[in-house]
Design a protein around this motif. Structure first.
Motif, PDB file in Angstrom:
ATOM      1  N   UNK A  76       0.864  -1.177   0.000  1.00 13.84           N
ATOM      2  CA  UNK A  76       0.000   0.000   0.000  1.00 13.84           C
ATOM      3  C   UNK A  76       0.900   1.226   0.000  1.00 13.84           C
ATOM      4  N   UNK A  77       0.766   2.064  -1.029  1.00 11.07           N
ATOM      5  CA  UNK A  77       1.630   3.231  -1.163  1.00 11.07           C
ATOM      6  C   UNK A  77       1.296   4.247  -0.078  1.00 11.07           C
ATOM      7  N   UNK A  78       2.300   4.641   0.695  1.00  7.38           N
ATOM      8  CA  UNK A  78       2.118   5.642   1.747  1.00  7.38           C
ATOM      9  C   UNK A  78       2.732   6.985   1.383  1.00  7.38           C
ATOM     10  N   UNK A  79       3.587   7.012   0.387  1.00  8.87           N
ATOM     11  CA  UNK A  79       4.163   8.266  -0.111  1.00  8.87           C
ATOM     12  C   UNK A  79       4.319   8.131  -1.609  1.00  8.87           C
ATOM     13  N   UNK A  80       3.567   8.920  -2.338  1.00  8.69           N
ATOM     14  CA  UNK A  80       3.590   8.826  -3.792  1.00  8.69           C
ATOM     15  C   UNK A  80       4.456   9.937  -4.381  1.00  8.69           C
ATOM     16  N   UNK A  81       5.133   9.666  -5.477  1.00 11.45           N
ATOM     17  CA  UNK A  81       5.913  10.730  -6.139  1.00 11.45           C
ATOM     18  C   UNK A  81       4.982  11.703  -6.839  1.00 11.45           C
ATOM     19  N   UNK A  82       5.520  12.849  -7.214  1.00 13.54           N
ATOM     20  CA  UNK A  82       4.742  13.860  -7.929  1.00 13.54           C
ATOM     21  C   UNK A  82       5.558  14.384  -9.100  1.00 13.54           C
ATOM     22  N   UNK A  83       4.859  14.975 -10.075  1.00  9.09           N
ATOM     23  CA  UNK A  83       5.557  15.592 -11.202  1.00  9.09           C
ATOM     24  C   UNK A  83       6.568  16.613 -10.689  1.00  9.09           C
ATOM     25  N   UNK A  84       7.667  16.766 -11.395  1.00  4.00           N
ATOM     26  CA  UNK A  84       8.615  17.794 -11.000  1.00  4.00           C
ATOM     27  C   UNK A  84       9.305  18.379 -12.212  1.00  4.00           C
ATOM     28  N   UNK A  85       9.830  19.586 -12.010  1.00  2.00           N
ATOM     29  CA  UNK A  85      10.533  20.329 -13.051  1.00  2.00           C
ATOM     30  C   UNK A  85      11.950  20.584 -12.586  1.00  2.00           C
ATOM     31  N   UNK A  86      12.904  20.421 -13.454  1.00  2.00           N
ATOM     32  CA  UNK A  86      14.306  20.644 -13.127  1.00  2.00           C
ATOM     33  C   UNK A  86      14.993  21.334 -14.293  1.00  2.00           C
ATOM     34  N   UNK A  87      16.113  21.938 -14.016  1.00  2.00           N
ATOM     35  CA  UNK A  87      16.930  22.563 -15.051  1.00  2.00           C
ATOM     36  C   UNK A  87      18.049  21.619 -15.466  1.00  2.00           C
ATOM     37  N   UNK A  88      18.478  21.783 -16.637  1.00  2.00           N
ATOM     38  CA  UNK A  88      19.581  20.990 -17.170  1.00  2.00           C
ATOM     39  C   UNK A  88      20.747  20.990 -16.193  1.00  2.00           C
ATOM     40  N   UNK A  89      21.229  19.799 -15.858  1.00  2.00           N
ATOM     41  CA  UNK A  89      22.391  19.665 -14.989  1.00  2.00           C
ATOM     42  C   UNK A  89      22.079  19.544 -13.521  1.00  2.00           C
ATOM     43  N   UNK A 124       3.048  19.863  -9.601  1.00  2.00           N
ATOM     44  CA  UNK A 124       1.837  19.386  -8.899  1.00  2.00           C
ATOM     45  C   UNK A 124       1.971  19.517  -7.388  1.00  2.00           C
ATOM     46  N   UNK A 125       2.795  20.454  -6.942  1.00  2.00           N
ATOM     47  CA  UNK A 125       2.864  20.708  -5.515  1.00  2.00           C
ATOM     48  C   UNK A 125       4.015  20.042  -4.814  1.00  2.00           C
ATOM     49  N   UNK A 126       4.798  19.196  -5.514  1.00  2.00           N
ATOM     50  CA  UNK A 126       5.958  18.589  -4.874  1.00  2.00           C
ATOM     51  C   UNK A 126       7.043  19.626  -4.745  1.00  2.00           C
ATOM     52  N   UNK A 127       7.823  19.581  -3.684  1.00  2.00           N
ATOM     53  CA  UNK A 127       8.841  20.592  -3.436  1.00  2.00           C
ATOM     54  C   UNK A 127      10.174  20.124  -3.963  1.00  2.00           C
ATOM     55  N   UNK A 128      10.886  21.004  -4.666  1.00  2.00           N
ATOM     56  CA  UNK A 128      12.184  20.700  -5.245  1.00  2.00           C
ATOM     57  C   UNK A 128      13.206  21.626  -4.629  1.00  2.00           C
TER      58      UNK A 128
END
Length: 750
Positions: free
Chosen positions: A535-548, A717-721
């Motif tokens: 049972x998933x208790x922590x799911x990943x979320x979409x994220x944005x990153x810069x090259x490198x 989607x609200x995930x913190x980077x």
């Protein structure tokens, strides 16, 4: 974790999911092939043919043992060194393990000579030699062919372990010296395979699996897991197939592995003299260790582990039909048909007696000072007030008189009484109102309750009569919530648990992690362990990153046993997926590259109970912008930001920081740029205040205030980077950040 530098998405590990071989049993065919197999020394672990040796040096060889045709397969069976005084059968049978009869067998016992599913081999000169049976050759040899199939006559080798066996014929059913067995498997199976990766079931699905079979307590009739000593007490009768040992009595087993710790076989009879006695029903535990139990016909005894014999009394009157703890520590409640008595255990004297219109079975509810007495013949349920020892109510059992007797048990938590009648369980509340009817496909035989989890466990037995289309030789374990009666675990098939030789019984470990179920017909106790699909208790979320930048995608799940994880990637918008090589941790960490823009990722969690995948998330990778020239932050040429930095010599900085789909860090620091290289008038001062990375200073001696990246939250989607620099800031005191970049060469195109 970090992927292998420069590698493309991995491929799934080799191999296929194997079909789990479930240890269990089926009921007897029209004529049982009886015998107790001995452990055979198989000549090879794989391939065909295979050879096994018997208890007297017999040698058995089977021409084909794996990948057999489920519809029909002809195999050659050869033997040598068999006794010339005893006839044998060669057949395909259910393999019940060491010291247990291999039964049932496909086709039953061929005494007509017309069957091809088994062969009868007899000593030379035997009256059946000729059309019905083949004679042994010199040296106890034989060479025959039999036709075997995966399923038939109540045997299904997809559900239970099967072997080609030899065993004594029907004229010497108690002779165990001729038993030899060789495991076989049909297409899609491996002999003895107990592995497998589980199956896809809803996340968090509770189920039970067989962990072990205990065959050290004869024919088990009743069970009690002692609440203090934690020992497993088994009331047992003799198992006819083990003719060399009389196994009657009270057995004490180690619940972990089933080893025998004690066996109390003697109890006082009608004259007071000790005699071998079965333990028919266990009333309840004694403080610390030991139990009170009934032994036939009218004995009430008590014993604990290590006792040489039970102490007990012999009652007057008719046969005891049920027993339970009394209203004081020194008494027990005893049913002798329709007569209910409370007796002193030390003397056998009845202190109170009540006669009902009919009945044989009851269940006590000490908390509410009530006892529920069931008269299956008349279709009645009577409530007895234990304080006054009078009938306080009578209730009808739906279905009317004549229902097949099953069980009567009370839920200690609620006082509800559960009555098994035929193929149903009737649940009455503490006031006697019918609140639920649970229907099954088999006969309801026993129930047990776990107050810690609020679960009720019911064992159902097959009728065992193969002429009845409703029978399939397999029993069932079901689990219900005691408040809403909702199914609380997947139904578990109990192969071979049928009612022809006695009713099954249950014992449940507090918390429900382990359940013990008896099968009198097979002479075994099956240990079942609980498992829960991931049972998933922590799911990943979409994220944005810069090259490198270095990014981390995280996911977690719970389950029993603890699930393993592997990460997967799709480069074609989730049309196909590949395993990320070596990605077996909760965090998938790698350096983002523009080529990965639009890639999708998911975590797959597995355990024996099932497989659960997280929803796919998307990685967006943008080109590096800002901070391409000027002095480096912090004066040491080593800091980084979301898109790279410039060193103190004016050159372009290295890789960016880490971005994560979970967690956030904010920073608040002032940093001064270092001196520039030749041709510049000096470093610039950059100041940051708030969260986010600081972009480096100006060029050509200029002075500028660095822009703030807008905080570490880059996820769509609200995930913190966050960057590695900002994550480290929380560990540095005095407001001064000194970060030495650990440049991770993780270029993997995941």
């Amino acid at each position: 974790m970090t992927s292998t530098p420069g590698t493309a998405p991995g491929t799934p590990p080799g191999g296929q999911s194997r079909l789990r071989r479930r240890a269990g049993t089926a009921a007897v065919a029209a004529l049982l092939l009886a015998g107790i197999p001995v452990g055979a020394a198989v000549s090879a672990d794989a391939g065909t043919p295979k050879t096994a040796t018997g208890p007297q040096g017999q040698k058995l060889t089977v021409s084909a043992t794996t990948g057999l045709d489920p519809a029909q397969q002809k195999v050659r069976v050869q033997g040598e060194g068999y006794g010339l005084t005893t006839g044998i059968y060669a057949a395909l049978c259910k393999d019940n393990g060491d010291n247990r009869v291999p039964s049932p067998c496909l086709g039953g016992a061929d005494m007509s000579g017309g069957s091809k599913t088994s062969q009868w081999i007899v000593p030379p000169g035997d009256p059946y030699e000729g059309d019905l049976a083949q004679a042994f050759g010199p040296g106890g040899t034989f060479d025959v062919e039999i036709e075997i199939a995966q399923k038939g006559d109540g045997l299904d080798c997809a559900e239970v372990a099967c072997s080609v066996v030899t065993r004594a014929d029907h004229r010497a059913a108690g002779d165990r010296t001729q038993d030899v067995r060789i495991p076989v498997a049909f297409a899609g199976q491996d002999p003895g395979d107990g592995g497998g990766e589980g199956v896809d079931v809803p996340a968090g699905t509770v189920s039970y699996r067989s962990a072990a079979d205990f065959t050290t307590a004869g024919k088990p009739l009743d069970l009690l897991l002692h609440p203090d000593s934690k020992k497993l007490y088994v009331g047992a009768d003799n198992l006819p197939d083990t003719a060399d040992v009389d196994e009657r009595g009270l057995h004490v087993l180690n619940p972990e592995n089933g080893t025998s710790e004690s066996w109390i076989s003697q109890a006082p009879g009608s004259t007071g003299a000790l005699r071998a006695s079965a333990a028919a029903r266990i009333a309840g535990p004694l403080p610390g260790d030991g139990v009170v139990y009934n032994y036939p016909l009218r004995g009430v005894g008590s014993a604990k582990s290590g006792d040489e014999a039970a102490t007990g009394v012999w009652l007057a009157g008719s046969t005891i039909t049920d027993i339970a703890p009394g209203t004081t520590p020194d008494t027990v409640l005893v049913a002798q048909g329709a007569t209910l008595s409370e007796i002193e255990r030390a003397t056998g004297t009845a202190t109170r007696t009540l006669t009902l219109p009919g009945g044989t079975q009851f269940a006590a509810d000490p908390e509410r000072k009530a006892l529920w007495y069931t008269d299956f013949t008349a279709g009645k349920l009577h409530r007895v007030d234990l304080a006054s020892f009078t009938v306080s109510g009578s209730f009808d059992l739906p279905g009317g008189p004549g229902g097949m007797a099953g069980f009567t048990e009370t839920d200690p938590a609620s006082g509800a009484v559960w009555v098994g009648v035929g193929r149903s369980v009737l649940v009455f509340d503490a006031a006697g109102t019918l609140v639920k009817t649970l229907l099954g496909k088999d006969l309801a035989r026993d129930a047990a309750f776990d107050t810690a989890s609020g679960r009720a466990y019911v064992v159902w037995q097959d009728g065992g009569d193969l002429s009845d289309p409703a029978n399939d030789n397999n029993g069932t374990l079901t689990v219900y919530g005691t408040e809403d009666f909702a199914v609380a675990a997947q139904d578990l098939s109990l192969p071979g648990n049928h009612s022809q030789a006695g009713a099954a019984s249950l014992a449940v470990e507090p918390g429900g992690a382990t359940v013990f179920v008896t099968s009198p017909a097979e002479g075994k106790i099956t240990k079942l362990v609980r498992q829960v699909s991931p049972l998933v208790t922590r799911a990943p979320a979409d994220l944005t990153a810069k090259e490198g930048e270095e990014v981390a995608i995280r996911a977690e799940a719970e389950g029993t046993p603890e699930p393993t994880v592997r990460w997967q990637v799709s480069t074609d918008d989730a049309q196909t997926w590949k395993d990320v090589e070596g990605a077996r941790e909760s965090a998938l960490t790698f350096t983002a590259r523009t080529a990965q823009d639009g890639y999708r990722y998911r975590a797959e969690f597995r355990n024996d109970a099932g497989t659960t995948r997280t929803a796919a998330v998307t990685l967006t990778v943008t080109a590096a912008t800002g901070g391409d020239t000027g002095g480096d932050v912090g004066g040491n040429g080593d800091a980084s930001n979301g898109a790279g930095s410039t060193g103190s010599d004016g050159s372009t900085g290295g890789d960016g920081g880490t971005q994560s789909s979970g967690g956030s860090t904010t920073g608040d620091s002032d940093s001064t740029g270092g001196s520039g290289p030749t041709g510049t008038s000096g470093g610039s001062t950059g100041t940051s205040d708030g969260s986010g990375a600081t972009v480096g200073g100006g060029v050509a001696g200029g002075t500028g205030t660095a822009a703030t990246s807008g905080g570490g939250s880059l996820a769509a989607t609200g995930a913190t980077v966050m960057s590695v620099t900002l994550a480290a800031a929380g560990l540095v005191g005095a407001g001064v950040l000194v970060h030495r970049r650990a440049r991770r060469r993780t270029e993997g195109a995941l």
